[in-house]
Motif scaffolding. Structure first.
Motif, PDB file in Angstrom:
ATOM      1  N   LYS A 135      91.258  24.082  19.309  1.00 32.61           N
ATOM      2  CA  LYS A 135      90.700  25.434  19.442  1.00 32.61           C
ATOM      3  C   LYS A 135      90.333  25.730  20.887  1.00 32.61           C
ATOM      4  O   LYS A 135      90.645  26.807  21.421  1.00 32.61           O
ATOM      5  CB  LYS A 135      89.458  25.555  18.560  1.00 32.61           C
ATOM      6  N   TYR A 136      89.690  24.753  21.539  1.00 33.06           N
ATOM      7  CA  TYR A 136      89.251  24.977  22.916  1.00 33.06           C
ATOM      8  C   TYR A 136      90.441  25.003  23.881  1.00 33.06           C
ATOM      9  O   TYR A 136      90.414  25.718  24.884  1.00 33.06           O
ATOM     10  CB  TYR A 136      88.249  23.896  23.325  1.00 33.06           C
ATOM     11  N   ASP A 138      93.512  26.098  22.996  1.00 27.50           N
ATOM     12  CA  ASP A 138      94.146  27.398  22.737  1.00 27.50           C
ATOM     13  C   ASP A 138      93.364  28.540  23.379  1.00 27.50           C
ATOM     14  O   ASP A 138      93.955  29.522  23.857  1.00 27.50           O
ATOM     15  CB  ASP A 138      94.264  27.642  21.230  1.00 27.50           C
ATOM     16  N   ASP A 139      92.035  28.423  23.392  1.00 26.67           N
ATOM     17  CA  ASP A 139      91.192  29.479  23.968  1.00 26.67           C
ATOM     18  C   ASP A 139      91.112  29.402  25.488  1.00 26.67           C
ATOM     19  O   ASP A 139      90.500  30.273  26.122  1.00 26.67           O
ATOM     20  CB  ASP A 139      89.773  29.403  23.384  1.00 26.67           C
ATOM     21  N   TYR A 141      89.674  26.988  27.348  1.00 28.69           N
ATOM     22  CA  TYR A 141      88.489  26.354  27.915  1.00 28.69           C
ATOM     23  C   TYR A 141      88.707  24.877  28.263  1.00 28.69           C
ATOM     24  O   TYR A 141      87.910  24.298  28.999  1.00 28.69           O
ATOM     25  CB  TYR A 141      87.316  26.468  26.934  1.00 28.69           C
TER      26      TYR A 141
END
Length: 302
Positions: A135-136, A138-139, A141
């Motif tokens: 998730k991080y 893909d985002d 970060y």
């Protein structure tokens, strides 16, 4: 009234003052210019620090290790390069990943440069502790570079582009030899960028000895802080070695250098100093271990 120096002059205020001073003292213009230029050539290298506007309060970055921040006056000083070191298998990579996860959860951009593990392997390592790194990533970060063959120039480009607040380099022993580290022009350029952008970085290094041995390398001397991870036996009844962590150095911070125990759990490194073991007991165990190893070395020589 016509001013002595036109408004469009390219001379700085400092240069004008130097010219005026030498013109008053020497008169002859060619000598004035020669002296003034020599003076400007030396003063241009002087550091110009606006001490009145320097923030006196040191900003701290949370480590992500429960309890450790309390021993560091609130965390790592922002912009520090901290050495995380110790023998193999003592949790250095886990410590570093947990530090980055603390950052991404706060909306900070982070980068993990590994010089000896594949990116897929690192993602699996993260996932073991229930950290949703996908998730991080893909985002935007978190960036992970596994078995990095990147040059220092390429890493500088990545850092300039990603603009992270936290970085991990694992392990520097693969990137450069300790003896060449402090004089390496490649590393100095990278280190300069980290300092300029106030990026708080962890530099993972390897030790062939345990915490009982007082021996340091060039990595330790360059780092703003040094955290040593190891396993030691803490009592005579339970001979199972216990993981301990020692803050051996942290500039601009009051620290207790005594090794403190911690625990590995399914969610990463648990509370620092979780077990109520007096500091002197741990120190005695370390001294005992040092004496045993010295005795072993002496018998081997015989």
């Amino acid at each position: 009234m016509k001013t002595k120096f036109p408004i469009h002059t390219t001379l700085s205020a400092d240069a004008i003052k130097v010219l005026e001073r030498y013109e008053k003292e020497l008169g002859a213009k060619n000598i004035v210019l020669e002296k003034a230029l020599l003076n400007l050539d030396t003063t241009r290298f002087k550091a110009k620090l606006d001490t009145q506007n320097i923030d006196k309060l040191i900003k701290r970055i949370n480590t992500g290790i429960p309890g450790l921040d309390d021993f560091l006056e609130g965390g790592f000083p922002k912009g520090f390069a901290v050495i995380v070191t110790g023998p193999p298998g003592t949790g250095k990579t886990t410590f570093s990943m947990q530090y980055l996860m603390e950052g991404v959860k706060k909306g900070e951009r982070c980068i993990f440069f590994s010089f000896e593990e594949r990116a897929q392997q690192l993602v699996q390592h993260f996932a073991r502790f229930g950290w949703d790194v996908g998730k991080y990533i893909d985002d935007g970060y978190l960036e992970i570079f596994g078995i990095s063959m990147l040059t220092s120039e390429e890493m500088i480009e990545i850092i300039d582009s990603h603009k992270p607040e936290r970085i991990v380099f694992d392990s520097l022993n693969v990137f450069t030899a300790p003896g060449d580290f402090r004089t390496s022009t490649a590393w100095r350029g990278l280190h300069k960028l980290l300092k300029k952008n106030m990026i708080t970085s962890l530099l993972v290094t390897e030790k062939a000895h345990g915490i009982e041995k007082k021996e340091f390398d060039d990595f330790d001397f360059l780092g703003d802080g040094v955290i040593f991870l190891d396993f030691i036996q803490t009592n005579d009844i339970d001979t199972t070695p216990m993981p301990v962590m020692a803050v051996q150095k942290m500039r601009a911070t009051r620290v207790d250098h005594t090794p403190q125990p911690f625990r590995f759990t399914s969610s990463g490194i648990a509370k620092y100093r979780a077990l109520n073991i007096p500091s002197q007991v741990l120190q005695q165990r370390i001294e005992k271990r040092r004496a045993e190893r010295l005795g072993s070395s002496s018998s081997d020589e015989v």
